[in-house]
Design a protein around this motif. Sequence first.
Motif, PDB file in Angstrom:
ATOM      1  N   UNK A   2       0.813  -1.215   0.000  1.00  0.00           N
ATOM      2  CA  UNK A   2       0.000   0.000   0.000  1.00  0.00           C
ATOM      3  C   UNK A   2       0.853   1.275   0.000  1.00  0.00           C
ATOM      4  N   UNK A   3       0.453   2.209  -0.856  1.00  0.00           N
ATOM      5  CA  UNK A   3       1.137   3.497  -0.926  1.00  0.00           C
ATOM      6  C   UNK A   3       0.259   4.601  -0.336  1.00  0.00           C
ATOM      7  N   UNK A   4      -0.975   4.644  -0.830  1.00  0.00           N
ATOM      8  CA  UNK A   4      -1.902   5.709  -0.433  1.00  0.00           C
ATOM      9  C   UNK A   4      -3.283   5.110  -0.195  1.00  0.00           C
ATOM     10  N   UNK A   5      -4.128   5.897   0.477  1.00  0.00           N
ATOM     11  CA  UNK A   5      -5.525   5.515   0.629  1.00  0.00           C
ATOM     12  C   UNK A   5      -6.374   6.751   0.331  1.00  0.00           C
ATOM     13  N   UNK A   6      -7.370   6.561  -0.526  1.00  0.00           N
ATOM     14  CA  UNK A   6      -8.200   7.691  -0.961  1.00  0.00           C
ATOM     15  C   UNK A   6      -9.463   7.758  -0.109  1.00  0.00           C
ATOM     16  N   UNK A   7      -9.582   8.853   0.655  1.00  0.00           N
ATOM     17  CA  UNK A   7     -10.728   9.059   1.555  1.00  0.00           C
ATOM     18  C   UNK A   7     -11.661  10.112   0.964  1.00  0.00           C
ATOM     19  N   UNK A   8     -12.937   9.996   1.331  1.00  0.00           N
ATOM     20  CA  UNK A   8     -13.915  10.999   0.917  1.00  0.00           C
ATOM     21  C   UNK A   8     -14.742  11.399   2.131  1.00  0.00           C
ATOM     22  N   UNK A   9     -14.918  12.701   2.333  1.00  0.00           N
ATOM     23  CA  UNK A   9     -15.683  13.185   3.486  1.00  0.00           C
ATOM     24  C   UNK A   9     -16.526  14.384   3.081  1.00  0.00           C
ATOM     25  N   UNK A  10     -17.675  14.522   3.739  1.00  0.00           N
ATOM     26  CA  UNK A  10     -18.620  15.596   3.413  1.00  0.00           C
ATOM     27  C   UNK A  10     -18.913  16.410   4.676  1.00  0.00           C
ATOM     28  N   UNK A  11     -18.908  17.742   4.502  1.00  0.00           N
ATOM     29  CA  UNK A  11     -19.140  18.606   5.658  1.00  0.00           C
ATOM     30  C   UNK A  11     -20.599  18.956   5.888  1.00  0.00           C
ATOM     31  N   UNK A  12     -21.398  18.946   4.807  1.00  0.00           N
ATOM     32  CA  UNK A  12     -22.779  19.400   4.928  1.00  0.00           C
ATOM     33  C   UNK A  12     -23.721  18.226   5.172  1.00  0.00           C
TER      34      UNK A  12
END
Length: 292
Positions: free
Chosen positions: A264-274
């Motif tokens: 593993x090199x990177x991990x792609x995260x997704x987050x929402x504020x609203x």
Amino acid sequence: MSNDQLQLFGGDWTEQKLNILAGYLRAYNNALKKQPFTRVYIDAFAGTGYRQRSRKLIACPGIFQDIEESDAQMFLKGSAKLALEVDPPFNKYVFVESDPEKVAELELLKKSHPDKAGNVEIVQGDANKYVQKYCKNMTSMMRAVVFLDPFATQVEWTTIEAIARTKAIDVWILFPLMAANRLLANDPAKAFRAPLDRIFGTQDWFEQFYCTHKEADIFGQSLETVQKKCNFDSIGKFYLKRLETIFAKVAPKPRIFCNSRGTPLFQLFFAVGNKNGAPIAVNIANHLLEKI
Ligand SMILES: C[S@@+](CC[C@H](N)C(=O)[O-])C[C@H]1O[C@@H](n2cnc3c(N)ncnc32)[C@H](O)[C@@H]1O
């Protein structure tokens, strides 16, 4: 454009990362196009807008659709270029890049999109400083997607917090799993505390990733040893939990990108504020993270 002005990074996983991003930007603008918000795309580690194809890819032409005719042998689109091509478009684009030579390339990219040039702002500077300031000045009629795509551990937790506080930003974060694992040295005394505090925004990582063993030595005296007890999975889970403490919703299965040896090199995260937009945004992100 000369070779040394191009981005040289990533492998096939870069392709997947950018396809996920482009898919999300399209879905986002479609979903919000009838709403009164000004939609902004902020690419905080923008690069040049292009990247160089690896030898392997050049040897297999025709497998990527997003290659411009004239550049077919050498170039693939980077995040800034892909964002400029998204339809429906954003109302505003901000490209932040620290390297002056890459900034010059971004200026050329802007010129090559005369229809959008008036809506493109290019900033030479530090992504953390710029994004934190931008977040403070966002108005209630603005909505944004931020892409944080560093080479390593450049993204500070204070930037992530500033993004979450706006309650108006959806963010894609490329988290440096391999680099974080290296900072967590086997010998706890050699762990790189300052950068780990900076990326996680807490010192709790120490308790999470090191455990204390007590045993008696040959004279019967109690001996304490501290050992590293983490792996890529637990590092990623810790970061996910940290995001969940400040965002309305976070995609539960961030995507891991590995090198050719499967590390593993990177991990792609997704987050929402609203919180109103969060369920649909995370549904879309989940779909892209699973299918692409
Ligand atoms: C992985 S590349 C970005 C690639 C780009 N997103 C793309 O898809 O074409 C990371 C970029 O961040 C830039 N960079 C590194 N540290 C930075 C910082 N603190 N602020 C802004 N840019 C930075 C580097 O010069 C490099 O161009």
